[in-house]
Design an enzyme around this catalytic site. Sequence first.
Site, PDB file in Angstrom:
ATOM      1  CG  ASP B 138      -2.116   0.907   1.047  1.00  0.00           C
ATOM      2  OD1 ASP B 138      -2.414   1.291  -0.099  1.00  0.00           O
ATOM      3  OD2 ASP B 138      -2.747   1.244   2.062  1.00  0.00           O
ATOM      4  CE1 TYR B 140      -0.226   8.572   4.535  1.00  0.00           C
ATOM      5  CE2 TYR B 140       1.911   9.593   4.236  1.00  0.00           C
ATOM      6  CZ  TYR B 140       0.710   9.517   4.898  1.00  0.00           C
ATOM      7  OH  TYR B 140       0.448  10.384   5.944  1.00  0.00           O
ATOM      8  CG  HIS B 145      -4.450  10.586   3.067  1.00  0.00           C
ATOM      9  ND1 HIS B 145      -5.494  10.438   3.961  1.00  0.00           N
ATOM     10  CD2 HIS B 145      -3.542   9.627   3.391  1.00  0.00           C
ATOM     11  CE1 HIS B 145      -5.228   9.422   4.787  1.00  0.00           C
ATOM     12  NE2 HIS B 145      -4.044   8.912   4.456  1.00  0.00           N
ATOM     13  NE  ARG B 154       4.820  15.197  10.665  1.00  0.00           N
ATOM     14  CZ  ARG B 154       4.295  13.978  10.531  1.00  0.00           C
ATOM     15  NH1 ARG B 154       4.456  13.065  11.458  1.00  0.00           N
ATOM     16  NH2 ARG B 154       3.600  13.691   9.445  1.00  0.00           N
ATOM     17  CD  GLU B 210      -6.465   4.649   4.812  1.00  0.00           C
ATOM     18  OE1 GLU B 210      -5.787   3.940   4.032  1.00  0.00           O
ATOM     19  OE2 GLU B 210      -5.977   5.276   5.770  1.00  0.00           O
ATOM     20  CD  GLU B 212      -5.464   2.788  -0.116  1.00  0.00           C
ATOM     21  OE1 GLU B 212      -4.745   2.104  -0.881  1.00  0.00           O
ATOM     22  OE2 GLU B 212      -5.247   2.898   1.103  1.00  0.00           O
ATOM     23  CG  ASP B 244      -5.839   0.288   3.675  1.00  0.00           C
ATOM     24  OD1 ASP B 244      -5.841  -0.856   4.142  1.00  0.00           O
ATOM     25  OD2 ASP B 244      -4.985   1.155   3.960  1.00  0.00           O
ATOM     26  NE  ARG B 248      -8.191   6.194   9.749  1.00  0.00           N
ATOM     27  CZ  ARG B 248      -7.476   6.029   8.645  1.00  0.00           C
ATOM     28  NH1 ARG B 248      -6.214   5.635   8.716  1.00  0.00           N
ATOM     29  NH2 ARG B 248      -8.016   6.247   7.469  1.00  0.00           N
ATOM     30  CD  GLN B 251      -3.465   3.743  10.854  1.00  0.00           C
ATOM     31  OE1 GLN B 251      -4.653   3.672  10.565  1.00  0.00           O
ATOM     32  NE2 GLN B 251      -2.619   4.513  10.183  1.00  0.00           N
ATOM     33  CE  LYS B 264      -3.785   1.881   7.319  1.00  0.00           C
ATOM     34  NZ  LYS B 264      -4.594   2.809   6.497  1.00  0.00           N
ATOM     35  CB  THR B 268      -7.649  -4.892   2.137  1.00  0.00           C
ATOM     36  OG1 THR B 268      -6.785  -4.620   3.243  1.00  0.00           O
ATOM     37  CG2 THR B 268      -7.423  -3.851   1.050  1.00  0.00           C
ATOM     38  CB  THR B 370      -6.155   7.712   1.785  1.00  0.00           C
ATOM     39  OG1 THR B 370      -6.132   6.634   2.715  1.00  0.00           O
ATOM     40  CG2 THR B 370      -7.476   8.441   1.892  1.00  0.00           C
ATOM     41  CD  GLU B 384      -7.840  12.596   4.747  1.00  0.00           C
ATOM     42  OE1 GLU B 384      -7.697  13.557   3.982  1.00  0.00           O
ATOM     43  OE2 GLU B 384      -7.616  11.414   4.395  1.00  0.00           O
TER      44      GLU B 384
END
Lengths: 439, 439
Positions: B138, B140, B145, B154, B210, B212, B244, B248, B251, B264, B268, B370, B384
């Site tokens: 997978d 990213y 996203h 952050r 997710e 995808e 996916d 959360r 995770q 995860k 899937t 995602t 999100e």
Amino acid sequence: MLDFTHDPQARSWVAAAQAAGCDFPLQNLPHGVFARIGRHEPPRGGVAIGDQVLDLARLAATGVLQGEPQVACEVAARETLNAYMGLGLPAWRSLRRALFRLLSDQADAATQERLKACLVPLAQAEMKLPVEVRNYTDFYTSVHHATNVGKVVRPDDPLTPNFKWLPIAYHGRASSVVASGTAYHRPRGQAMAPGAAAPVYGPCRRLDFELEMGFFVGPDTVLGQPIPLAEAADHIFGMCLLNDWSARDHQFWEMNPLGPFLGKNFCTSISPWVVTMEALAPFRVPFARPAGDPQPLAYLDDASDRAQGSLDIQLEVRLQSHKHRAQGRDGDRITATSFRHQYWTVAQMLAQHTVGGCNVCSGDLMGTGTISGPTAGEAGAIVELSVGGTRDVPLPSTGEVRRFLEDGDCVILQGWCEKPGAARIGFGECRGTILPALD
Amino acid sequence: MLDFTHDPQARSWVAAAQAAGCDFPLQNLPHGVFARIGRHEPPRGGVAIGDQVLDLARLAATGVLQGEPQVACEVAARETLNAYMGLGLPAWRSLRRALFRLLSDQADAATQERLKACLVPLAQAEMKLPVEVRNYTDFYTSVHHATNVGKVVRPDDPLTPNFKWLPIAYHGRASSVVASGTAYHRPRGQAMAPGAAAPVYGPCRRLDFELEMGFFVGPDTVLGQPIPLAEAADHIFGMCLLNDWSARDHQFWEMNPLGPFLGKNFCTSISPWVVTMEALAPFRVPFARPAGDPQPLAYLDDASDRAQGSLDIQLEVRLQSHKHRAQGRDGDRITATSFRHQYWTVAQMLAQHTVGGCNVCSGDLMGTGTISGPTAGEAGAIVELSVGGTRDVPLPSTGEVRRFLEDGDCVILQGWCEKPGAARIGFGECRGTILPALD
């Protein structure tokens, strides 16, 4: 569960099985897949005994076995061990007991004669990857390794807060798992030098090994159905040595936030002989969780696992350079430790893997993560031995030193169990040689 | 490369292929694996056309095809598409062209009659997982996203420094990839509440989807041999929709330092029809790297890929609750975006995956990560849309709201390509329903 197959006094009519330091006595009987060197013949399953391989395809054709062991033998004789692993513990045990009897010096002369026709000298056997690796997961269960590595990133608080609560793991790459003896090219990739404005692309400059054990899963499970900890041990077929080669420069640039990828997926080497959990039973030891550490949550806590979930497996790593080979030397030992120091047991790893409903498949390979013991000399990776590449790791017999691995280096893992009152159980070795990067 | 199979004026003698909004016109011809509902018959390969499936096993038996297309048809008719994916682009193209001619309204009446006998109504077909997923990776690759998610951790510097230098990826779990329509139980696992002293074990409380795309790899490659970017596009067979599913809470507790694992690997979901890269060719668009962003390193930079490496695929997600179903409703759309916003192309993903020497196998599945577009309403995950579970996501037709997914929720992904001067190319849908956690 110990039975007559663990009797340390038992001897095989294969003389070499009794030799001092032999990895494959009668009490071991590890499974592998082989073909005879130089013959164009299909690979088939075998069991190691002394300096010989018992060819299970030939054995299955003799008619010496009947009933359940015969069926198990036919399945264990196939080109991969996946289907045999899928048979489950009763079949594994029945074949072990039957082979033990046939190879014991108590077997009658006629049986010995028939069995001798099924032996191939190990020296004439080319060992193959024992399974088609369907899924590969790598754990991270050495508290000493995690602390050593964490110190680089977080000197004051090296262990992540989750480490003592769950066996951390990530999914690895199944396609690039190779059999011991397979050489591979130094990988290329991106690395970011400290303070640099842009990464550079090129051959790995911080190539490392990781001393690990692997374990293989038994029968397929169904998606959504966890394996409870109390049942997990019976779902594990056996173990091997595993070298999780790592490109540290690539890994540390790529791994935030989703974990290692190219830093690991270029090659993973495993030893060809799978030592069954049955053979390892005498070397089970209690899991010693340090005082003051958190009590595991109930799903990771089981009295039997606490009492005998750990395994005392001696491990060592030799590094053999070009120069060693030119001088006819076997390499120098650069580290040695025991698997018993791991913070989580293999049963806890499997229980954790499946607790959310993830299914597992026969032939799935799980790595234990780098095995580092409590002292500096017991580290299972060169990045730890060289303290992040800042100190020389000596190779005394050639006078060379290493901070990371160089082209031509062969890394050799060895593992064995030994204690008074039990036969020595060995894993053989897992080796791999680094070729120069391709242009 | 565009050819007669992309002619928007071409029509099929299967009437429904011309219907407005049909996902499967003559220009699409996606591959899948099916069995007829209620028959105990082995799954076989099929191609969707209008409201029908062309049964390739039956077609291969008719003798209508000869030569290369016949061989390709026989392979595409098997129980999984792995071997067909392993044939490579010339075979894929030859079968596409042959099927296009047979299903075109230009085919003669006798051919049409013979083909009609090979059709099964889609409504009578139970769609299977199209491949045995050998490895699942997978990526990213949505900058939007990654920025949305990074803001939580952050706020000042949401993107990790590596994001614009390489397509980040991690290995996923192949065993738990399921076909659209498969329901699964809410996973259990460990989560650590903010400020808590110890984690708790229980059913996931922050279950997410997710949005995808997935893509499938063609012929096997050899360990150590990268696929250069300029050749990567030809190594990709086709694409599907991919959900996916993500726990959360599990995770975010487990993923430091090695990435997502149980968060995860419980499930899937992928759509059953694999739309070939050939069918998608008219919807290739330039990759628009924002001014000021770093120039990719040479191995990730290719003129053709820059000019047409992105794909303009429209995507949307519907959420259908218990209440929707009780009211006979199809659910509410909760997000919509386009795949063209991804920061890296599928060819770059494959080049990156193999640059260190990792081999790939036919049937390998790669997720794009995602897919979130540039605006808040285009986010491809509920974490999100609900800004980390702090805002309600409305379901207007029932008056419900969601912050995370609830038991009974069915998440439906849809994807299609549309533009003037080209036939609409659809992916069908990918759906999955959440069952309550098991005791």
